[in-house]
Structure formats: structure tokens, C-alpha cells
Design an enzyme around this catalytic site. Structure first.
Site, short mmCIF file in Angstrom:
data_model
loop_
_atom_site.label_atom_id
_atom_site.label_comp_id
_atom_site.label_asym_id
_atom_site.label_seq_id
_atom_site.Cartn_x
_atom_site.Cartn_y
_atom_site.Cartn_z
N LEU A 102 -71.77 48.14 -80.49
CA LEU A 102 -70.62 48.65 -81.24
C LEU A 102 -69.86 47.43 -81.73
O LEU A 102 -69.70 46.47 -80.98
CB LEU A 102 -69.72 49.52 -80.36
CG LEU A 102 -70.30 50.86 -79.89
CD1 LEU A 102 -69.31 51.55 -78.95
CD2 LEU A 102 -70.63 51.76 -81.06
N ASP A 103 -69.39 47.46 -82.98
CA ASP A 103 -68.69 46.29 -83.48
C ASP A 103 -67.33 46.15 -82.81
O ASP A 103 -66.86 47.06 -82.11
CB ASP A 103 -68.56 46.32 -85.01
CG ASP A 103 -67.71 47.47 -85.51
OD1 ASP A 103 -66.55 47.58 -85.11
OD2 ASP A 103 -68.20 48.27 -86.34
N LYS A 104 -66.70 45.03 -83.01
CA LYS A 104 -65.45 44.69 -82.33
C LYS A 104 -64.36 45.73 -82.53
O LYS A 104 -63.56 45.99 -81.64
CB LYS A 104 -64.97 43.31 -82.80
CG LYS A 104 -63.80 42.74 -82.02
CD LYS A 104 -63.50 41.33 -82.47
CE LYS A 104 -62.38 40.70 -81.63
NZ LYS A 104 -62.12 39.30 -82.04
#
Length: 241
Positions: A112-114
Site C-alpha cells: 500500500l502506498d504511503k
């Protein structure tokens, strides 16, 4: 026949404890001498004996996930899914330090991206990573998205048709299920894991995702798991170690 099968699971004690992150192989000698390692309740006297991991206790506790580890993590916004330093706090800072000393060390299944929160699966079993992230895996993942402007009904068909192209891609996205929850919120279920896919799908139609949260991954759902917390899961019955 039973004895032959059991031998497949026998492991040398010092290698076992080291691979599960408890200590180094040399330090197992001290644990054994101190009487802290027991087999079926009986203190062991040798560090190099071959044992069934399920019969061993350390300080009275059964060994943690001796067959491989699978856990669910509720990732907060601001954390990155990498072992590298310099990109901000990592999801691994939220997990027990012992897990990072396992061999192999734990890793996330997909990322999952930041700026995205929600469900992540954590494991040290390579075959599970391959199973869930393979292009042929067809694992459903559901995201709750907040958008920058009101959603429009034609989006449902646009995502479901299976011909939506993303910039820089050579093949369209697979059909996805969009549920408009309110004027600016929606749930999107996809079976792929392309780079920033959900954000890019909305962007291709002129919408900007302001908040994104993954609610489910395959048969797993976050439920009431608190942000930043983790929970052990049972291994699939047919997992290969």
C-alpha cells in the site's frame, strides 16, 4: 509410515530457534544449559538434537508460528512498505522485532502506498507471496475511496467494462466493481495489483482520490482491528513451506 512422515518435520534445535528469530545459533547453547528449552516438558541437554518444532517450548511458551507466519496488519497513513531506511517510518516498525530476525524475514504481500491505509498481509512464506500477487491469482481487494468531487453513475459501467486504459499501460484493466456509497465516497473491488491502480483508475476518468483505505484482501477483512495493530492468521490448509 507415521514415523517417516514425522521425520520430514524434524529440525536441528539451534537452527530452528535461530530461524524463528529467538536468538543466534550460538546463543541456543546458553538457553539449553539454563534449562529454558524443553521437549514435551522435559529440559533438553543438547543444542544440536533434531526435534519436532511443535513439541518444543522456550521459557514455558510454545514456539511462535514454527510452520511459517501469516498476519494481518492495519497500516496507518504515513508508513511505507519497505525495509529500506530514508523513506519515512516503515510498516515493520509496527511489528514485533523478533519477526524481522526470522529467516526468511517477514515481508508484506503486495504493498500500500504511503498515503493509503488499511489491510496488509504479512508473511515469511515465499509461496504465499507468489500465490497472492501472481497476475493469475485473481484475488479480490476492496478499497474505500474519498474523491475530490461528486461521483457520477456512468463511472460504474466504465470500471466494469474491462476496457479502461491507464497511462503508460499496454493492456486494459480487468473488470472492476464500483459501488457509489455517497456523493464523494465509493467502494472499488479489483482483482489486480498494478502500481497505484485505484488512484490511477479514478484519475483516468477525471477524479482525484483524496483518501484511500483497503478494507479487504481475499477472504480477509480488517473488522475491528485498530490502526497500527496486527493479528495472527491461520495458514491456508494447502500452503507449501
Amino acid at each position: 509410515m507415521a514415523c517417516a512422515v514425522n521425520r520430514l518435520f524434524m529440525r536441528r534445535l539451534d537452527q530452528l530457534l535461530s530461524s524463528l528469530g529467538y536468538c543466534s545459533r550460538k546463543e541456543v547453547v546458553g538457553l539449553v544449559k539454563a534449562g529454558r528449552v524443553k521437549l514435551n516438558g522435559v529440559p533438553l541437554t543438547k543444542h544440536d538434537v533434531r526435534v519436532d518444532p511443535h513439541t518444543i517450548t522456550l521459557d514455558g511458551e510454545a514456539l511462535e508460528a514454527p510452520d511459517g507466519l501469516l498476519a494481518m496488519l492495519h497500516k496507518p497513513v504515513g508508513y511505507v512498505c519497505t525495509h529500506s531506511d530514508g523513506e519515512g517510518p516503515t510498516i515493520y516498525e509496527l511489528l514485533p522485532a523478533q519477526w524481522l530476525d526470522r529467516n526468511p524475514a517477514v515481508t508484506s504481500i503486495g504493498r500500500l502506498d504511503k498515503d493509503t491505509s488499511g489491510l496488509l498481509l504479512i508473511t515469511d512464506i515465499g509461496t504465499l507471496v507468489q500465490r497472492y500477487t501472481s497476475p493469475k491469482a485473481d484475488v479480490e481487494k476492496t478499497y474505500f475511496a474519498e474523491l475530490d468531487r461528486n461521483l457520477e453513475p456512468p463511472l460504474v459501467e466504465a470500471f466494469a467494462k474491462g476496457d479502461l486504459m491507464l497511462r503508460g499501460e499496454e493492456r486494459p484493466c480487468l473488470p472492476a466493481k464500483l459501488e457509489i456509497v455517497s456523493a464523494r465516497t465509493a467502494r472499488l473491488t479489483i482483482t489486480e495489483g498494478r502500481y497505484h491502480q485505484v488512484r490511477r483508475m479514478f484519475a483516468s476518468q477525471g477524479w482525484h482520490v483524496e483518501k484511500l483505505h483497503r478494507e479487504t484482501f481475499g477472504s480477509h477483512t480488517l473488522g475491528d482491528l485498530a490502526e497500527g495493530e496486527w493479528q495472527m492468521l491461520e495458514l491456508p490448509a494447502n500452503v507449501k513451506l
